[in-house]
Design a protein around this motif. Structure first.
Motif, PDB file in Angstrom:
ATOM      1  N   UNK A 123     -35.022 -95.943  37.113  1.00 25.05           N
ATOM      2  CA  UNK A 123     -35.214 -94.722  37.888  1.00 25.05           C
ATOM      3  C   UNK A 123     -35.592 -93.581  36.943  1.00 25.05           C
ATOM      4  N   UNK A 124     -36.107 -92.523  37.509  1.00 28.28           N
ATOM      5  CA  UNK A 124     -36.407 -91.345  36.719  1.00 28.28           C
ATOM      6  C   UNK A 124     -35.174 -90.799  36.031  1.00 28.28           C
ATOM      7  N   UNK A 125     -34.038 -90.821  36.728  1.00 32.59           N
ATOM      8  CA  UNK A 125     -32.790 -90.335  36.130  1.00 32.59           C
ATOM      9  C   UNK A 125     -32.382 -91.178  34.927  1.00 32.59           C
ATOM     10  N   UNK A 126     -32.582 -92.489  35.005  1.00 31.97           N
ATOM     11  CA  UNK A 126     -32.255 -93.372  33.874  1.00 31.97           C
ATOM     12  C   UNK A 126     -33.167 -93.087  32.682  1.00 31.97           C
ATOM     13  N   UNK A 127     -34.436 -92.859  32.962  1.00 31.80           N
ATOM     14  CA  UNK A 127     -35.366 -92.554  31.871  1.00 31.80           C
ATOM     15  C   UNK A 127     -35.063 -91.200  31.256  1.00 31.80           C
ATOM     16  N   UNK A 128     -34.697 -90.243  32.088  1.00 30.89           N
ATOM     17  CA  UNK A 128     -34.330 -88.921  31.598  1.00 30.89           C
ATOM     18  C   UNK A 128     -33.088 -89.005  30.709  1.00 30.89           C
ATOM     19  N   UNK A 129     -32.107 -89.776  31.111  1.00 28.15           N
ATOM     20  CA  UNK A 129     -30.895 -89.947  30.302  1.00 28.15           C
ATOM     21  C   UNK A 129     -31.230 -90.584  28.956  1.00 28.15           C
ATOM     22  N   UNK A 130     -32.112 -91.582  28.962  1.00 27.80           N
ATOM     23  CA  UNK A 130     -32.509 -92.236  27.709  1.00 27.80           C
ATOM     24  C   UNK A 130     -33.267 -91.267  26.810  1.00 27.80           C
ATOM     25  N   UNK A 131     -34.115 -90.450  27.395  1.00 30.36           N
ATOM     26  CA  UNK A 131     -34.861 -89.458  26.624  1.00 30.36           C
ATOM     27  C   UNK A 131     -33.910 -88.461  25.972  1.00 30.36           C
ATOM     28  N   UNK A 132     -32.950 -87.983  26.733  1.00 25.20           N
ATOM     29  CA  UNK A 132     -31.965 -87.039  26.184  1.00 25.20           C
ATOM     30  C   UNK A 132     -31.157 -87.686  25.060  1.00 25.20           C
ATOM     31  N   UNK A 133     -30.852 -88.965  25.207  1.00 26.02           N
ATOM     32  CA  UNK A 133     -30.079 -89.683  24.188  1.00 26.02           C
ATOM     33  C   UNK A 133     -30.904 -89.918  22.923  1.00 26.02           C
ATOM     34  N   UNK A 134     -32.167 -90.216  23.083  1.00 24.07           N
ATOM     35  CA  UNK A 134     -33.007 -90.616  21.947  1.00 24.07           C
ATOM     36  C   UNK A 134     -33.712 -89.471  21.240  1.00 24.07           C
ATOM     37  N   UNK A 135     -33.803 -88.313  21.853  1.00 22.62           N
ATOM     38  CA  UNK A 135     -34.586 -87.218  21.273  1.00 22.62           C
ATOM     39  C   UNK A 135     -34.067 -86.812  19.889  1.00 22.62           C
ATOM     40  N   UNK A 136     -32.784 -86.960  19.658  1.00 23.36           N
ATOM     41  CA  UNK A 136     -32.209 -86.565  18.376  1.00 23.36           C
ATOM     42  C   UNK A 136     -32.218 -87.648  17.311  1.00 23.36           C
ATOM     43  N   UNK A 137     -32.749 -88.823  17.627  1.00 21.94           N
ATOM     44  CA  UNK A 137     -32.801 -89.902  16.639  1.00 21.94           C
ATOM     45  C   UNK A 137     -33.703 -89.530  15.472  1.00 21.94           C
ATOM     46  N   UNK A 138     -33.415 -90.126  14.298  1.00 19.30           N
ATOM     47  CA  UNK A 138     -34.322 -89.960  13.176  1.00 19.30           C
ATOM     48  C   UNK A 138     -35.557 -90.834  13.421  1.00 19.30           C
ATOM     49  N   UNK A 139     -36.618 -90.566  12.708  1.00 22.29           N
ATOM     50  CA  UNK A 139     -37.905 -91.222  12.935  1.00 22.29           C
ATOM     51  C   UNK A 139     -37.836 -92.729  12.756  1.00 22.29           C
ATOM     52  N   UNK A 140     -37.139 -93.209  11.729  1.00 25.39           N
ATOM     53  CA  UNK A 140     -37.055 -94.656  11.499  1.00 25.39           C
ATOM     54  C   UNK A 140     -36.311 -95.365  12.628  1.00 25.39           C
ATOM     55  N   UNK A 141     -35.216 -94.784  13.074  1.00 30.29           N
ATOM     56  CA  UNK A 141     -34.459 -95.367  14.186  1.00 30.29           C
ATOM     57  C   UNK A 141     -35.322 -95.399  15.436  1.00 30.29           C
ATOM     58  N   UNK A 142     -35.990 -94.300  15.701  1.00 33.46           N
ATOM     59  CA  UNK A 142     -36.814 -94.212  16.905  1.00 33.46           C
ATOM     60  C   UNK A 142     -37.990 -95.189  16.848  1.00 33.46           C
ATOM     61  N   UNK A 143     -38.562 -95.373  15.665  1.00 34.34           N
ATOM     62  CA  UNK A 143     -39.678 -96.320  15.529  1.00 34.34           C
ATOM     63  C   UNK A 143     -39.232 -97.728  15.924  1.00 34.34           C
ATOM     64  N   UNK A 144     -38.035 -98.136  15.543  1.00 35.00           N
ATOM     65  CA  UNK A 144     -37.558 -99.480  15.887  1.00 35.00           C
ATOM     66  C   UNK A 144     -37.196 -99.592  17.367  1.00 35.00           C
ATOM     67  N   UNK A 145     -36.699 -98.509  17.956  1.00 34.79           N
ATOM     68  CA  UNK A 145     -36.443 -98.515  19.399  1.00 34.79           C
ATOM     69  C   UNK A 145     -37.774 -98.637  20.143  1.00 34.79           C
ATOM     70  N   UNK A 146     -38.775 -97.898  19.701  1.00 35.30           N
ATOM     71  CA  UNK A 146     -40.102 -97.964  20.317  1.00 35.30           C
ATOM     72  C   UNK A 146     -40.672 -99.373  20.191  1.00 35.30           C
TER      73      UNK A 146
END
Length: 168
Positions: A123-146
């Motif tokens: 759902x949009x709410x689930x994606x929004x929650x994930x975005x809020x959770x991931x926005x503060x990740x460092x670049x290397x962590x986020x690259x592996x999540x992506x």
């Protein structure tokens, strides 16, 4: 498990390299990923295709990942006229769309690319929650999540390609 009798898998296996690249580009915009998957043909079944896709995804460089991500529109704003984009983002309601777009811009400023998540079934709410959770990740962590999210998206699109011959 899909056998080689499936129309899409047979089409992928028998296509010229150029035609196969076109089919696979609709699954993932990374040319390196596509080349690796093409090199592994023929595939006996969907599991073998998934294994090749996963191995290719694991081998992508940061530049390859950026190329793959460039093929994805921002969450909350599907590509107009693109049935794949519209279907994958169907869970985004108008009430959440504006906040998703706003946070996606902040995410892009922080990470240099759009927020990428396997939207199918969320759902949009689930994606929004994930975005809020991931926005503060460092670049290397986020690259592996992506990388993991792209792998999920690729599997969904490859399943459609293998079954129908058309990932969209």
């Amino acid at each position: 498990m899909t056998s080689s009798a499936s129309p899409g898998l047979a089409r992928l296996n028998s296509a010229t390299a150029s035609d196969a690249a076109g089919l696979l580009h609709e699954v993932c915009a990374s040319r390196s990923w596509g080349a690796a998957v093409i090199a592994g043909r023929p595939y006996q079944d969907l599991d073998a295709l998934f294994a090749a896709s996963d191995a290719a995804m694991a081998g992508l460089t940061a530049d390859d990942l950026a190329e793959a991500m460039a093929g994805h529109p921002p969450i909350g704003r599907p590509k107009p006229g693109d049935p794949t984009s519209e279907r994958e983002q169907a869970g985004v309601q108008e009430s959440v769309r504006e906040e998703l777009l706003e946070l996606n811009l902040a995410y892009q400023d922080a990470h240099g690319h759009v927020f990428l998540i396997c939207a199918t079934g969320r759902t949009g709410d689930q994606m929004l929650a994930a975005l809020k959770e991931r926005i503060g990740n460092d670049t290397d962590t986020e690259r592996e999540i992506v990388r993991a999210e792209l792998g999920k998206i690729n599997r969904i699109r490859l399943t459609r390609l293998a079954a129908e011959g058309d990932p969209s």
